[in-house]
Each structure stands twice: as C-alpha cells, then as structure tokens.
Design an enzyme around this catalytic site. Sequence first.
Site, short mmCIF file in Angstrom:
data_model
loop_
_atom_site.label_atom_id
_atom_site.label_comp_id
_atom_site.label_asym_id
_atom_site.label_seq_id
_atom_site.Cartn_x
_atom_site.Cartn_y
_atom_site.Cartn_z
N ALA A 76 0.71 -1.34 0.24
CA ALA A 76 -0.02 0.22 -0.13
C ALA A 76 0.76 1.08 -0.04
O ALA A 76 0.45 2.42 0.31
CB ALA A 76 -0.84 -0.11 1.22
N SER A 77 2.03 1.20 -0.53
CA SER A 77 2.96 2.16 -0.61
C SER A 77 3.20 2.99 0.72
O SER A 77 3.36 2.65 1.86
CB SER A 77 2.59 3.02 -1.92
OG SER A 77 2.61 2.27 -3.00
N HIS A 78 2.64 4.28 0.60
CA HIS A 78 2.79 5.34 1.75
C HIS A 78 1.53 5.29 2.50
O HIS A 78 1.60 6.22 3.60
CB HIS A 78 2.93 6.62 1.14
CG HIS A 78 1.85 7.09 0.16
ND1 HIS A 78 1.77 6.87 -1.22
CD2 HIS A 78 0.90 7.97 0.29
CE1 HIS A 78 0.54 7.36 -1.51
NE2 HIS A 78 -0.03 8.09 -0.62
#
Length: 204
Positions: free
Chosen positions: A149-151
């Site tokens: 979910a990246s950042h």
Amino acid sequence: MTDRDMRAELAHWMENVDDAELSAELGKLAEAADAGDAEPMTDAFFQDLAFGTAGLRGVLGAGTNRMNVYTVGRASQGFSDYLNATFDHPSVTIARDSRNKGEEFVRRAASIFAANGVTAYVYPRISPVPTLSWAVRDLGCSGGVCVTASHNPAPYNGYKAYGPDGCQITSEAAAAISAAIARTDAFSGVKSMDFDEAVERGLV
C-alpha cells in the site's frame, strides 16, 4: 447504493464468508446497523474498491470496500481472465512488502492464478517493491502483482498490478481487468485450489 442494498450485501457476505476474523467483524457490522448505527456497514459496503492503473488499495477489513482475501480473490480472478484472454500460456510474478496480511494475500492470489492455468512465481519472503518489476522482466512473465500500500497508513494494504514490461498496468489494461472483475462474484465466481497442491504441481 441504498441502505437496503448494503444490508443485502452484508447478508450475502455473512452467508458466504468462511474466515473467522472476517465473520466476527461482519457480525459486529450487523449488530451496529440493527442498533441504529449504519455508518460502519455503509463504509464497508457502499462501493467496491476501485481497480485502476495502481490496482487496489484500501483499509484491511470485511466488506466490498475493504482489503481482504475476498476482494483480493475477486481481483485475481479478473486479472486471470484478462491474462488468459490476452496471452498464450500466461504467467505472473507475485511479491509483497511487510504490510499486514501480505503473505495471506499472496497465497490467495497465487492459488487463484494457478487454478486458472496462470503460472505464478512467488517471492518466498518480504522483498523490496522494485524487485517485482525486475522479476516480471527477468522471468518473461505476462504480468505481476505486488501486495503493498506504498505510503498509506498501517491499516491499509494494496494489490498493484503490473504489465509484461514490469511497469504498472496501462489504463487500457486496467479498464479490461476492471470489467472482468465487475463480472465476477467474490464467492461463486472465483476459481481456486490448494496452495500446497499448486506448488507440488509446479503451478506456483
């Protein structure tokens, strides 16, 4: 979507989910709605997680607007349908970062790809996200999935889809995959097989 529609969605999930943790959460949503607080149910079911060029991303939990094994399964079935319609003998690489439920989602995705005749190459441990792009190209795969979910904050996870070039899918591919997902019931429309069996048969 109306409140009545969401109650029907909730009932459909309660009838079909066989995961104890998600079942307990669905029960709490139903209890809250019956007590007059429909907001948690609404947030969980008012939409399907949108599938775009970055795939799926959302909060972990029960419902169509959440990241769980059923929304991951539905996305994997839609991606499988697209790959089988687009490539001869398709294959995918699957990787994950350290997000919660990451290993569970990888195994679920791989089991569905395998059941659909799509060979899945799975990283055996947490791996940096760029290694997914490298592996897709190095192995000559038709696509890839990275569970990340990246950042986004800790309650999130995601399902990023990649093309054969190792880049995130194009808008055209995303539209085709999204259409395939829309045709798929999260329970009755998903093909799957036992993960260990898939490994033994060389499909994972």
